[in-house]
Design a protein around this motif. Structure first.
Motif, PDB file in Angstrom:
ATOM      1  N   GLN A 109       0.840  -1.192   0.000  1.00 23.65           N
ATOM      2  CA  GLN A 109       0.000   0.000   0.000  1.00 23.65           C
ATOM      3  C   GLN A 109       0.878   1.247   0.000  1.00 23.65           C
ATOM      4  OE1 GLN A 109      -3.794  -0.507   0.432  1.00 23.65           O
ATOM      5  NE2 GLN A 109      -2.823  -2.328  -0.443  1.00 23.65           N
ATOM      6  N   ASN A 113      -3.369   4.749  -1.247  1.00 20.26           N
ATOM      7  CA  ASN A 113      -4.341   3.751  -0.791  1.00 20.26           C
ATOM      8  C   ASN A 113      -4.806   3.980   0.634  1.00 20.26           C
ATOM      9  OD1 ASN A 113      -1.899   1.855  -2.324  1.00 20.26           O
ATOM     10  ND2 ASN A 113      -3.920   2.035  -3.275  1.00 20.26           N
ATOM     11  N   THR A 114      -3.880   4.463   1.483  1.00 20.48           N
ATOM     12  CA  THR A 114      -4.197   4.608   2.906  1.00 20.48           C
ATOM     13  C   THR A 114      -3.209   5.573   3.537  1.00 20.48           C
ATOM     14  OG1 THR A 114      -4.610   3.400   4.966  1.00 20.48           O
ATOM     15  CG2 THR A 114      -2.710   2.701   3.654  1.00 20.48           C
ATOM     16  N   LYS A 126      -1.117  -4.420   3.595  1.00 22.11           N
ATOM     17  CA  LYS A 126      -2.482  -4.683   4.040  1.00 22.11           C
ATOM     18  C   LYS A 126      -2.733  -6.183   4.037  1.00 22.11           C
ATOM     19  CE  LYS A 126      -6.141  -4.110   1.338  1.00 22.11           C
ATOM     20  NZ  LYS A 126      -7.253  -3.468   0.577  1.00 22.11           N
TER      21      LYS A 126
END
Length: 682
Positions: A109, A113-114, A126
């Motif tokens: 990630q 994405n985050t 993840k």
């Protein structure tokens, strides 16, 4: 030497009479040997240079990451995104544990994405769990091709984690066998924000030590969980982060100098592709690591600036730091040579001055205060540096190197006038690396920028050769440029099998290097220090051999050259050079006196590389009251003999006594490395 107490026992007198009788009998019954070595004990000379008592540490072969540095998780921060083979990605060396019909996947990630821990970290992982029907789903790491676990031992576990809004379970961290037998565990409850989780695991139930183990973080429910900067530290040498068995091997070398980072790690021309020291300090989650992948894997820089200086302190060695020369020349990839433009060299010099302030500044300076905050209030007192690493041996680097060297040198001296600065010398060698289709040819003066007009403390020559034994007289005064007062050999190595990955030097290579190093010792007035080219490698996962130390997850061993180091130099380091005259066919010598700790021992060191033993008449001229009992240390083996994980001391020294005296005869075995230690009063 005049204050030495002349004390003799009756047994000593008897032995002396016996030795004298044997010597007379030998002289009466046999002809005089044609081989001789006369050591003038009455004229001690310069201090003995720390030959083979220096070592460069460079991150390749997993010598530090997965080797000397004890952290056990491979790719701990999920930043393994580039290698030679196109097989890397954030999840490299990670996997899942999926019991029965339970299901889940892992994926790298980014900030797209985050949210990440901080700006230093570019990736996290993840774990997406879709079923726990047959049991919890785990994120797994097997270590650096194995993970050593011992019973009733404390392992410090640390990781960062957060959960997605679709996860409502717990996380259980475990140390377990590769088959799933649990040896220690703890359960945590994650939140939707990044949090740092730590625990001390004390193992139980381990019946035998092996590397067949793993670390797993199990998720108890479906949903998404994110992880980053996952580490495990076993007990370490002096509690400072180094693997105990490897550090003990290094400690036994009795190093006087420790250089870092060295090699391609010191090559950069811009911050876009380089080893960044400012990313090697502070908490691990704040270390972004190197952006250079010249050795095919990510250098996380967990063994960083402070770890290096702490190791030097623990070893009692003088630290030496290797700076970039503003040149990137990577011999391991197809990337072009890049030079920092002269008008932009202030970027390089500012970074160097910041580093020196971090090392030597008091706590009132900006970078000195950062060092103190990182746990080392006292300055490191760095006194030795080198500008560049092998930047002067390529025809197209030399002029650029000389120009940039002067800029960096003058900047350092302006603020640190007592700093001792080394200049890149020549690279000598006749090596061929079949994996990289790369040849190292002999380089000589017409291809190298002479340091004329440059100011330096020492010139750093490197020798990566098939056979260095022909260089016994290389640094004799008649062969040296009178404009160079000191030489340093930060990298030398004989390897008749070449320097391909995972090639190990054998005893014939140790013999060749032993002859070369004896020649360096006898020329101590011109030598600063010498060290082996490659520090260490994980067995089967090297990038460039040969290596002084080899290791797997469980154990380590020294190659034959390691025992040459410790036998001739580490354990038998003299105080002052003694002049000698040798007339031998096969045997090469160095001589010194050892007056450390109240001793007064004559050291006669010898290497015989041939398949024939040699009988040598040895005379200690000017010595009186010589102990008739001498002590020898010798290594003998077949030319192709090596050590291994299975047989780590196949090639190793043995000791004993011999009949000595003011004059005695000694047989140097075929293919042998020898130290004769004789107590004598001048």
């Amino acid at each position: 030497m005049k204050n030495i107490i002349r004390f003799r026992t009756r047994q000593w007198r008897v032995l002396e009479i016996m030795a004298g009788f044997c010597l007379l009998l030998n002289m009466a019954c046999t002809h005089k040997n044609s081989s001789s070595c006369i050591v003038d004990v009455s004229k001690p000379g310069v201090e003995v240079a720390p030959i083979c008592r220096g070592q460069e540490l460079e991150e390749f072969n997993h010598g530090l990451e997965g080797g000397l540095y004890a952290q056990m998780i491979n790719n701990p921060s999920f930043e393994e995104v580039s290698d030679w083979y196109g097989t890397s990605g954030p999840t490299k060396y990670w996997g899942t544990v999926l019991p029965g019909s339970s299901a889940g996947t892992i994926s790298g990630q980014t900030s797209a994405n985050t949210g990440l821990i901080n700006s230093h970290q570019v990736h996290c992982v993840k774990l997406a769990v879709t079923s726990v029907a047959s049991g919890n789903v785990g994120l797994r790491n097997d270590g650096f091709w194995g993970m050593k676990l011992e019973n009733n031992t404390t392992y410090k576990v640390s990781f960062w984690a957060k959960k997605g809004s679709n996860f409502s379970g717990t996380l259980t961290a475990k140390l377990e066998s590769s088959g799933g037998t649990s040896y220690a565990s703890k359960t945590f409850t994650p939140t939707t924000s990044w949090a740092h989780y730590t625990c001390d695991f004390v193992t139980s139930g381990i019946t035998s030590v092996s590397g067949n183990n793993r670390f797993v973080i199990y998720a108890s429910a479906t949903g998404d969980v994110y992880f980053d900067v996952v580490t495990i530290m076993p007990p370490t040498w002096k509690n400072h982060g180094c693997r105990i068995d490897i550090a003990q091997k290094v400690d036994s070398m009795h190093l006087a100098f420790l250089a870092y980072p060295g090699g391609f790690d010191a090559h950069w021309a811009s911050y876009d592709y380089c080893r960044r020291w400012k990313e090697s300090i502070g908490p691990l989650e704040q270390r972004g690591g190197s952006t250079s992948y010249c050795w095919g894997y990510k250098n996380d820089l967990y063994f960083g600036t402070d770890e290096f200086f702490q190791l030097a302190e623990d070893l009692g060695a003088e630290p030496m730091y290797v700076f970039t020369a503003g040149i990137f020349s990577d011999g391991c990839t197809t990337l072009p040579i890049v030079y920092t433009p002269i008008e932009s060299m202030s970027v390089v010099t500012k970074d160097i001055l910041d580093f020196l302030q971090y090392c030597n500044g008091d706590t009132l300076t900006p970078w000195g205060a950062v060092r103190a905050a990182n746990g080392h209030k006292a300055p490191y007192n760095l006194q030795y540096v080198e500008i560049g690493a092998e930047n002067n041996h390529r025809a197209n680097d030399s002029a650029a190197y000389a120009q940039r060297y002067r800029i960096i040198h003058d900047t350092i001296i302006k603020y640190y006038p007592d700093m001792k600065i080394a200049f890149n010398g020549q690279l000598y060698g006749e090596q061929y690396d079949p994996d990289k289709k790369k040849t190292f040819n002999d380089h000589h003066g017409d291809e190298v920028s002479h340091p004329e007009g440059q100011s330096f403390w020492a010139v750093d020559d490197h020798f990566l050769s098939n056979d260095n034994s022909g260089r016994y007289n290389f640094y004799d005064s008649a062969n040296c440029d009178p404009g160079i007062s000191k030489f340093m050999i930060q990298e030398y190595c004989s390897s008749h099998k070449g320097m391909a990955a995972n090639v190990d030097a054998d005893f014939s290579d140790a013999l060749a290097d032993g002859i070369f190093m004896l020649g360096c010792e006898k020329n101590s007035e011109r030598m600063s220090w010498t060290g082996y080219g490659n520090f260490g490698s994980i067995v089967g996962h090297g990038d460039f051999g040969a290596n002084l130390l080899w290791f797997d997850a469980v154990s380590c061993y020294g190659n034959p050259g390691y025992y040459m180091h410790t036998t001739l130099f580490g354990n038998n380091h003299g105080t002052r050079i003694l002049p000698f005259t040798a007339k031998t066919k096969n045997t090469y010598f160095s001589a010194s006196v050892d007056t450390a700790a109240g001793k007064n021992d004559i050291l006669v060191k010898a290497v015989n590389k041939t398949d024939n033993s040699e009988v040598v008449d040895i005379t200690l001229s000017g010595a009186s009251d010589v102990n008739p009992v001498g002590h020898y240390t010798v290594i003998t083996a077949a030319n192709d003999a090596t050590n291994s994980i299975e047989n780590p001391t196949n090639v190793h020294p043995t000791t004993g006594t011999f009949i000595a005296g003011g004059r005695f005869t000694y047989t140097f075995p075929a293919r042998s490395i020898n130290v004769l230690r004789i107590n004598a009063v001048k």
